[in-house]
Design a protein around this motif. Structure first.
Motif, PDB file in Angstrom:
ATOM      1  N   HIS A  25       0.785  -1.237   0.000  1.00  0.00           N
ATOM      2  CA  HIS A  25       0.000   0.000   0.000  1.00  0.00           C
ATOM      3  C   HIS A  25       0.820   1.292   0.000  1.00  0.00           C
ATOM      4  CE1 HIS A  25      -3.729  -2.210   0.473  1.00  0.00           C
ATOM      5  NE2 HIS A  25      -3.190  -2.891   1.473  1.00  0.00           N
ATOM      6  N   TYR A  26       2.139   1.226   0.196  1.00  0.00           N
ATOM      7  CA  TYR A  26       2.928   2.460   0.304  1.00  0.00           C
ATOM      8  C   TYR A  26       4.131   2.390  -0.630  1.00  0.00           C
ATOM      9  CZ  TYR A  26       0.131   3.123   4.495  1.00  0.00           C
ATOM     10  OH  TYR A  26      -0.917   3.274   5.362  1.00  0.00           O
ATOM     11  N   GLU A  27       4.061   3.145  -1.705  1.00  0.00           N
ATOM     12  CA  GLU A  27       5.135   3.115  -2.693  1.00  0.00           C
ATOM     13  C   GLU A  27       6.391   3.841  -2.219  1.00  0.00           C
ATOM     14  OE1 GLU A  27       3.818   4.534  -6.440  1.00  0.00           O
ATOM     15  OE2 GLU A  27       2.247   3.018  -6.643  1.00  0.00           O
ATOM     16  N   ASP A  28       6.228   4.797  -1.305  1.00  0.00           N
ATOM     17  CA  ASP A  28       7.396   5.569  -0.860  1.00  0.00           C
ATOM     18  C   ASP A  28       8.020   5.024   0.425  1.00  0.00           C
ATOM     19  OD1 ASP A  28       5.211   6.226   0.644  1.00  0.00           O
ATOM     20  OD2 ASP A  28       5.568   8.395   0.631  1.00  0.00           O
ATOM     21  N   LEU A  29       7.517   3.901   0.945  1.00  0.00           N
ATOM     22  CA  LEU A  29       8.072   3.289   2.156  1.00  0.00           C
ATOM     23  C   LEU A  29       8.677   1.929   1.815  1.00  0.00           C
ATOM     24  CD1 LEU A  29       5.281   4.065   4.793  1.00  0.00           C
ATOM     25  CD2 LEU A  29       7.371   5.352   4.335  1.00  0.00           C
ATOM     26  N   VAL A  30       9.780   1.608   2.470  1.00  0.00           N
ATOM     27  CA  VAL A  30      10.449   0.323   2.266  1.00  0.00           C
ATOM     28  C   VAL A  30      10.702  -0.315   3.628  1.00  0.00           C
ATOM     29  CG1 VAL A  30      12.481  -0.849   1.321  1.00  0.00           C
ATOM     30  CG2 VAL A  30      11.602   1.198   0.197  1.00  0.00           C
ATOM     31  N   PHE A  31      10.338  -1.585   3.752  1.00  0.00           N
ATOM     32  CA  PHE A  31      10.621  -2.349   4.971  1.00  0.00           C
ATOM     33  C   PHE A  31      12.036  -2.923   4.835  1.00  0.00           C
ATOM     34  CE2 PHE A  31      10.716  -6.156   7.560  1.00  0.00           C
ATOM     35  CZ  PHE A  31      10.095  -5.750   8.731  1.00  0.00           C
ATOM     36  N   VAL A  32      12.896  -2.627   5.825  1.00  0.00           N
ATOM     37  CA  VAL A  32      14.304  -3.023   5.739  1.00  0.00           C
ATOM     38  C   VAL A  32      14.712  -3.749   7.017  1.00  0.00           C
ATOM     39  CG1 VAL A  32      16.667  -2.145   5.600  1.00  0.00           C
ATOM     40  CG2 VAL A  32      14.880  -1.082   4.241  1.00  0.00           C
ATOM     41  N   ARG A  33      15.428  -4.877   6.821  1.00  0.00           N
ATOM     42  CA  ARG A  33      16.093  -5.546   7.952  1.00  0.00           C
ATOM     43  C   ARG A  33      17.553  -5.162   7.893  1.00  0.00           C
ATOM     44  NH1 ARG A  33      12.452  -9.434   6.610  1.00  0.00           N
ATOM     45  NH2 ARG A  33      11.157 -10.197   8.307  1.00  0.00           N
ATOM     46  N   GLU A  34      18.081  -4.704   9.027  1.00  0.00           N
ATOM     47  CA  GLU A  34      19.460  -4.223   9.057  1.00  0.00           C
ATOM     48  C   GLU A  34      20.180  -4.862  10.227  1.00  0.00           C
ATOM     49  OE1 GLU A  34      20.946   0.205   8.779  1.00  0.00           O
ATOM     50  OE2 GLU A  34      20.271  -0.233  10.819  1.00  0.00           O
ATOM     51  N   LYS A  35      21.369  -5.392   9.965  1.00  0.00           N
ATOM     52  CA  LYS A  35      22.166  -5.990  11.049  1.00  0.00           C
ATOM     53  C   LYS A  35      22.855  -4.875  11.809  1.00  0.00           C
ATOM     54  CE  LYS A  35      25.429  -9.538  12.066  1.00  0.00           C
ATOM     55  NZ  LYS A  35      25.106 -10.822  12.428  1.00  0.00           N
ATOM     56  N   SER A  40      22.567  -7.965  16.580  1.00  0.00           N
ATOM     57  CA  SER A  40      21.114  -8.086  16.550  1.00  0.00           C
ATOM     58  C   SER A  40      20.619  -7.502  15.228  1.00  0.00           C
ATOM     59  CB  SER A  40      20.492  -7.346  17.736  1.00  0.00           C
ATOM     60  OG  SER A  40      20.812  -5.973  17.658  1.00  0.00           O
ATOM     61  N   VAL A  41      19.359  -7.768  14.911  1.00  0.00           N
ATOM     62  CA  VAL A  41      18.780  -7.291  13.659  1.00  0.00           C
ATOM     63  C   VAL A  41      17.735  -6.239  13.974  1.00  0.00           C
ATOM     64  CG1 VAL A  41      17.464  -7.971  11.603  1.00  0.00           C
ATOM     65  CG2 VAL A  41      19.194  -9.505  12.542  1.00  0.00           C
ATOM     66  N   HIS A  42      17.809  -5.114  13.279  1.00  0.00           N
ATOM     67  CA  HIS A  42      16.814  -4.052  13.421  1.00  0.00           C
ATOM     68  C   HIS A  42      15.893  -4.069  12.208  1.00  0.00           C
ATOM     69  CE1 HIS A  42      19.722  -1.551  16.106  1.00  0.00           C
ATOM     70  NE2 HIS A  42      19.099  -2.488  16.788  1.00  0.00           N
ATOM     71  N   GLN A  43      14.594  -3.850  12.457  1.00  0.00           N
ATOM     72  CA  GLN A  43      13.647  -3.690  11.366  1.00  0.00           C
ATOM     73  C   GLN A  43      13.288  -2.211  11.282  1.00  0.00           C
ATOM     74  OE1 GLN A  43      13.181  -6.190  13.673  1.00  0.00           O
ATOM     75  NE2 GLN A  43      13.552  -7.945  12.373  1.00  0.00           N
ATOM     76  N   LEU A  44      13.289  -1.698  10.065  1.00  0.00           N
ATOM     77  CA  LEU A  44      13.034  -0.277   9.852  1.00  0.00           C
ATOM     78  C   LEU A  44      12.000  -0.094   8.753  1.00  0.00           C
ATOM     79  CD1 LEU A  44      16.790   0.682   9.496  1.00  0.00           C
ATOM     80  CD2 LEU A  44      15.428   1.204  11.497  1.00  0.00           C
ATOM     81  N   ILE A  45      11.234   0.986   8.877  1.00  0.00           N
ATOM     82  CA  ILE A  45      10.435   1.478   7.759  1.00  0.00           C
ATOM     83  C   ILE A  45      11.171   2.714   7.265  1.00  0.00           C
ATOM     84  CG2 ILE A  45       8.250   2.501   7.047  1.00  0.00           C
ATOM     85  CD1 ILE A  45       7.837  -0.357   7.666  1.00  0.00           C
ATOM     86  N   VAL A  46      11.617   2.684   6.010  1.00  0.00           N
ATOM     87  CA  VAL A  46      12.443   3.756   5.456  1.00  0.00           C
ATOM     88  C   VAL A  46      11.654   4.513   4.394  1.00  0.00           C
ATOM     89  CG1 VAL A  46      14.609   4.297   4.284  1.00  0.00           C
ATOM     90  CG2 VAL A  46      14.516   2.379   5.883  1.00  0.00           C
ATOM     91  N   TYR A  47      11.708   5.851   4.465  1.00  0.00           N
ATOM     92  CA  TYR A  47      11.042   6.707   3.480  1.00  0.00           C
ATOM     93  C   TYR A  47      11.985   6.964   2.308  1.00  0.00           C
ATOM     94  CZ  TYR A  47       9.075  10.819   1.248  1.00  0.00           C
ATOM     95  OH  TYR A  47       8.585  11.697   0.325  1.00  0.00           O
ATOM     96  N   THR A  48      11.435   6.830   1.081  1.00  0.00           N
ATOM     97  CA  THR A  48      12.227   7.121  -0.121  1.00  0.00           C
ATOM     98  C   THR A  48      11.513   8.187  -0.950  1.00  0.00           C
ATOM     99  OG1 THR A  48      11.130   5.300  -1.294  1.00  0.00           O
ATOM    100  CG2 THR A  48      13.245   4.815  -0.247  1.00  0.00           C
ATOM    101  N   ASP A  49      12.292   8.986  -1.678  1.00  0.00           N
ATOM    102  CA  ASP A  49      11.746  10.114  -2.443  1.00  0.00           C
ATOM    103  C   ASP A  49      11.113   9.709  -3.764  1.00  0.00           C
ATOM    104  OD1 ASP A  49      12.561  11.970  -0.557  1.00  0.00           O
ATOM    105  OD2 ASP A  49      14.540  12.213  -1.467  1.00  0.00           O
ATOM    106  N   SER A  50      11.664   8.685  -4.389  1.00  0.00           N
ATOM    107  CA  SER A  50      11.213   8.331  -5.735  1.00  0.00           C
ATOM    108  C   SER A  50      11.362   6.830  -5.948  1.00  0.00           C
ATOM    109  CB  SER A  50      12.050   9.079  -6.778  1.00  0.00           C
ATOM    110  OG  SER A  50      13.402   8.652  -6.698  1.00  0.00           O
ATOM    111  N   LYS A  51      10.859   6.378  -7.091  1.00  0.00           N
ATOM    112  CA  LYS A  51      10.979   4.965  -7.432  1.00  0.00           C
ATOM    113  C   LYS A  51      12.450   4.580  -7.586  1.00  0.00           C
ATOM    114  CE  LYS A  51       9.343   1.550 -10.776  1.00  0.00           C
ATOM    115  NZ  LYS A  51      10.545   0.799 -10.762  1.00  0.00           N
ATOM    116  N   ASN A  52      13.243   5.448  -8.225  1.00  0.00           N
ATOM    117  CA  ASN A  52      14.682   5.169  -8.372  1.00  0.00           C
ATOM    118  C   ASN A  52      15.366   5.085  -7.016  1.00  0.00           C
ATOM    119  OD1 ASN A  52      14.562   5.063 -11.123  1.00  0.00           O
ATOM    120  ND2 ASN A  52      15.284   7.163 -11.453  1.00  0.00           N
ATOM    121  N   ASP A  53      15.001   5.996  -6.117  1.00  0.00           N
ATOM    122  CA  ASP A  53      15.565   6.005  -4.768  1.00  0.00           C
ATOM    123  C   ASP A  53      15.215   4.709  -4.035  1.00  0.00           C
ATOM    124  OD1 ASP A  53      16.966   7.081  -2.642  1.00  0.00           O
ATOM    125  OD2 ASP A  53      15.201   8.096  -1.800  1.00  0.00           O
ATOM    126  N   ARG A  54      13.933   4.284  -4.194  1.00  0.00           N
ATOM    127  CA  ARG A  54      13.481   3.052  -3.545  1.00  0.00           C
ATOM    128  C   ARG A  54      14.222   1.844  -4.114  1.00  0.00           C
ATOM    129  NH1 ARG A  54       8.252   3.126  -4.857  1.00  0.00           N
ATOM    130  NH2 ARG A  54       8.454   1.587  -6.491  1.00  0.00           N
TER     131      ARG A  54
END
Length: 200
Positions: A25-35, A40-54
């Motif tokens: 449902h959200y084209e400008d948000l990306v779910f990211v798992r980061e070590k 430990s592993v962090h889960q993040l919701i990251v905002y992106t400006d454009s499709k290329n950025d995403r």
């Protein structure tokens, strides 16, 4: 470098649900798992400006996960490096009664043992072309064979027979300091150095 929301306190089921909703449902948000640095592993919701950025962010995350997986594989390989070096560099291997040792190394690191002795010898020779078994050499030597038959062909008996002065002085010392043997070592036929070794 992107605005992000750190997801803490969620169950794995809730995190999976957040990931699915975010991706659908959200084209400008990306779910990211980061070590993290603490492993430990962090889960993040990251905002992106454009499709290329995403797409670029997703590629960076994929590349990071790929690199992390490669590092885990390299760390897990461990002892294989010890086996791979003599094989790839065609180094000389010296052992005493080492037939069974070579068979174990073959089965654990190279593959299943071949079905025939000829195939096994051919394959071992391909991986380790220079193997010296000192017990076989002692048994094949016409001068040492009669003496070895009397005392046995164990490595300690062979050492005592071939180096009696050193062997007797080591046995006579008990717990005292052990004598050193000066050995001349030639490396790659180019240079030599002295190496002191305990005579055990």
């Amino acid at each position: 470098m992107h605005p992000a929301l750190l997801l803490n306190g969620f169950t794995s089921h809730q995190l999976r649900l957040i990931q699915l909703v975010t991706e659908k449902h959200y084209e400008d948000l990306v779910f990211v798992r980061e070590k993290a640095e603490t492993s430990s592993v962090h889960q993040l919701i990251v905002y992106t400006d454009s499709k290329n950025d995403r797409d670029l962010l997703r590629k960076e995350v994929r590349d990071g996960l790929h690199k992390e997986a490669e590092m885990k594989i390299k760390a897990a390989v461990g002892f294989w490096h010890v086996i791979d070096l003599p094989s790839s560099e065609q180094k000389l291997i010296v052992g005493h009664n080492c037939f069974l040792d070579i068979a174990h190394i073959y089965s654990k690191f190279l593959g299943p043992l071949p079905s025939t002795a000829e195939d096994y010898v051919s394959s071992v020779n391909k991986h380790f072309p220079y193997i010296i078994d000192t017990k076989i050499l002692l048994n094949a030597n016409d001068v040492h064979l009669p003496m070895m038959k009397k005392s046995g062909t164990s490595l300690s008996k062979a050492f005592a027979l071939l180096c009696p002065e050193i062997a007797s002085s080591v046995q006579g010392l008990g717990s005292g300091p052990k004598p050193r043997v000066k050995v001349e070592v030639q490396v790659d036929g180019m240079r030599s150095s002295n190496w002191n070794s305990g005579a055990n």
